[in-house]
Design a protein around this motif. Structure first.
Motif, mmCIF file in Angstrom:
data_model
loop_
_atom_site.group_PDB
_atom_site.id
_atom_site.type_symbol
_atom_site.label_atom_id
_atom_site.label_comp_id
_atom_site.label_asym_id
_atom_site.label_seq_id
_atom_site.Cartn_x
_atom_site.Cartn_y
_atom_site.Cartn_z
ATOM 1 N N MET A 131 0.915 -1.075 -0.005
ATOM 2 C CA MET A 131 0.004 0.031 -0.138
ATOM 3 C C MET A 131 0.880 1.383 0.019
ATOM 4 S SD MET A 131 -2.797 1.494 2.775
ATOM 5 C CE MET A 131 -4.053 0.099 2.361
ATOM 6 N N HIS A 187 -0.482 4.587 0.485
ATOM 7 C CA HIS A 187 -1.740 5.370 0.695
ATOM 8 C C HIS A 187 -1.587 6.997 0.476
ATOM 9 C CE1 HIS A 187 -5.567 6.489 1.938
ATOM 10 N NE2 HIS A 187 -5.258 7.218 2.750
ATOM 11 N N ILE A 193 -14.193 9.891 6.294
ATOM 12 C CA ILE A 193 -12.601 9.652 5.991
ATOM 13 C C ILE A 193 -11.958 11.165 5.688
ATOM 14 C CG2 ILE A 193 -10.728 8.417 4.797
ATOM 15 C CD1 ILE A 193 -12.669 6.316 5.996
HETATM 16 C C1 V55 Z 1 -6.981 4.301 3.595
HETATM 17 C C2 V55 Z 1 -8.527 4.484 3.341
HETATM 18 C C3 V55 Z 1 -9.020 3.824 2.391
HETATM 19 C C4 V55 Z 1 -8.241 2.937 1.570
HETATM 20 C C5 V55 Z 1 -6.853 2.734 1.655
HETATM 21 O O1 V55 Z 1 -6.918 5.750 5.362
HETATM 22 C C6 V55 Z 1 -6.422 3.498 2.647
HETATM 23 C C7 V55 Z 1 -6.409 4.824 4.621
HETATM 24 C C8 V55 Z 1 -11.102 4.756 2.825
HETATM 25 O O2 V55 Z 1 -10.272 4.003 2.004
HETATM 26 O O3 V55 Z 1 -8.884 2.270 0.393
#
Ligand code: V55
Ligand code: FE
Length: 533
Positions: free
Chosen positions: A231, A233, A493
């Motif tokens: 990941m 992110h 989020i």
């Molecule tokens: C995050 C949130 C995501 C995701 C991958 O906060 C990482 C980290 C709301 O989706 O798909």
């Protein structure tokens, strides 16, 4: 005779909406599925007259019972909140992003897409559709909204009506199938730095970095290989550098995805890794990698170039897997030790500074603590993004209160001085969850962090949500205005504050999307004045 409560207790919802009895789908985390608006919300307190703009927020809110019980909350369908604040009033809307997933499942009246970021678990009839839930971040670029999910291209939306326009590819210049949820926009130039990872398809180590000017014209494009497939992110950007951050959440090989494995699995021994690439004129061979020990990184607070030629990155650092729902391969998410905060008095999470020397010969880096606060969703005054700064805002766990984190729920808003390490916070108490804040400068000329904070609070005691406005200079006094909603929303989020002067004019909106002026409502205009009766 049984009363209404006794009757409903015995009845089952329809199978397509029978959510599993698990923490991600129950109680305060139960789906809301709301798509609509409230004009002129009831507001105890006073919204400062100087606030004029829209707070947009992105929320995962599963519309259908998931096909797989072990589904994760970050697979919920993306809904966008817009809170238009003007003249001391607030108008609220929430609309789902009309993703391919949304449209197909709405027609089917059930979930047909499968697991989080695993297209091989989708109903065969929907394979190869864009998998995006558009549920992570909502940003404003080129006078439109972009709803983001890192596994897919952005979806463009009308900033006024929240109508979905469709996938957006920067006028055919963006060719990767993935796009980060955390692009960085330079407040001075309006340029956007962005990237995609797994950028040549599932399980590929390819990463692409793009720089666009404020009108969406491509300035840079650089493809490179990450040292492993994990990941990526968040990112960070300074005037000179772009930083890619790779926590130890490993993408599973495609053969495993085909067997139905989760997309990511935590690794208990791999290091947190950082790569720095020149912001302008980047070449794949220019990237330099740095590593720390096994640790979790969620989001970037800020980054800046030092006078010493080094690049600095500030962020929360956590010594366990905050994404416990992606456990190590073969382990159970609820019991895996790596997903639990270690016991004892040691630091489990704090806000730290990383220093990367482009000429370093040793790739190992060590962080320095800036603030001892267990929090996430860091935010700075956007005007200081990529530059030296003093003030950090953070969603935090009030150490004296007990608000159980399901997926990441906080109960305090913190303001920290990263230079003096001073921390002040306002706690919501033990019954209210808050998420990320957005910062609103008091005026364009106000000094750093002088202004307001806006966030959405979920009152678990009364099962309602409200939008809080706080004065950032008097944070510990709590909200100056509470914008009440007559229903409960899901925890969100990420979000963005867009000042009114940057929002499109009525004329621009009509020209852009062909929506007639009659459909444009009071949301954008000043209230009409009625003749006195
Ligand atoms: C995050 C949130 C995501 C995701 C991958 O906060 C990482 C980290 C709301 O989706 O798909
Ligand atoms: Fe994020």
């Amino acid at each position: 005779m049984p009363d209404i409560g006794q009757v409903t207790e015995k009845l089952q919802p329809q199978p397509e909406a029978a959510y599993p009895p698990l923490p991600f789908f129950e109680g305060p985390e139960a789906p809301c599925r709301f798509d609509g608006e409230v004009y002129n919300c009831i507001v105890p307190g006073t919204i400062p007259k100087g606030i004029d703009g829209t707070y947009y927020r992105c929320v995962p809110d599963a519309l259908w019972a998931p096909q797989y019980e072990d589904d994760v909350f970050i697979n919920g369908d993306g809904a966008i909140d817009a809170i238009r604040i003007q003249d001391g009033h607030a108008d609220f809307k929430q609309k789902y992003v009309r993703t391919s997933k949304f449209v197909i499942e709405r027609t089917a009246r059930q979930a047909v897409f499968g697991k989080y970021r695993n297209r091989y678990t989708d109903d065969p009839r929907v394979k190869h559709e864009i998998h995006s839930t558009a549920n992570t971040h909502i940003i404003y670029f080129e006078k439109q909204l972009l709803a983001l999910k890192e596994d897919s291209p952005p979806y463009a939306m009308d900033p006024d009506t929240l109508q979905t326009k469709g996938p957006y590819d920067f006028h055919s210049q963006y060719t990767a199938p993935t796009f980060t949820a955390h692009p960085k926009i330079d407040a001075n130039t309006g340029e956007m730095l962005t990237m995609g990872y797994e950028a040549k398809g599932d399980g590929t180590a390819d990463v692409v970095y793009y720089l666009f000017d404020k009108d969406g014209k491509k300035l840079e494009e650089c493809w490179f290989k990450a040292p492993y497939v994990r990941m990526i992110h968040d990112m960070a950007a300074t005037d000179k550098w772009v930083i890619f951050i790779i926590p130890p959440l490993e993408t599973q090989p495609v053969e495993e995805l085909k067997k139905g494995e989760k997309h990511f699995a935590w690794s208990t021994d791999k290091p947190l890794t950082f790569g720095i690439l020149p912001h302008r004129n980047p070449k794949p061979e220019d990237i330099t990698w740095f590593t720390y020990q096994n640790a979790f990184y969620g989001h970037t607070g800020n980054a800046f170039d030092g006078d010493d030629g080094c690049v600095y990155l500030d962020a929360p650092l956590t010594y366990f897997n905050k994404f416990w729902f992606f456990p190590p391969r073969g382990e159970d998410a609820t019991t895996a030790p790596s997903g639990k905060a270690p016991r004892g008095d040691g630091v489990v999470s704090h806000y730290v500074r990383w220093r990367f020397d482009p000429n370093a010969t040793d790739p190992h880096v060590e962080p320095v603590e800036l603030v001892n606060a267990d929090g996430e969703m860091p935010k700075v005054d956007d005007r200081y993004l990529g530059k030296p700064y003093s003030t950090l805002f953070l969603a935090m766990h009030d150490p004296t209160q007990d608000n159980g984190p399901v997926g990441g729920v906080y109960n305090a808003i913190a303001k920290c001085d990263v230079n003096t390490h001073e921390l002040v916070y306002w706690s919501t108490g033990d019954h209210t969850a808050i998420h990320e804040v957005a910062f609103i400068p008091r005026t364009n000329e106000s000094p750093e962090a002088d202004g307001y904070l806006v966030t959405i609070a979920n009152r678990r005691d009364i099962q309602l949500s409200s939008i809080l406005i706080l004065d950032a200079q008097k944070l510990s006094d709590g909200p100056v205005a509470v914008i009440e909603l007559p229903f409960r929303l899901r925890n969100g989020i990420h979000g963005s504050w867009v000042p009114a002067e940057e929002l499109p004019t009525r004329e621009e909106l009509c020209n852009m999307s062909g929506v007639s002026d009659e459909i444009r409502r009071e949301f954008r205009s000043k209230p009409v004045s009625f003749p006195q009766l």
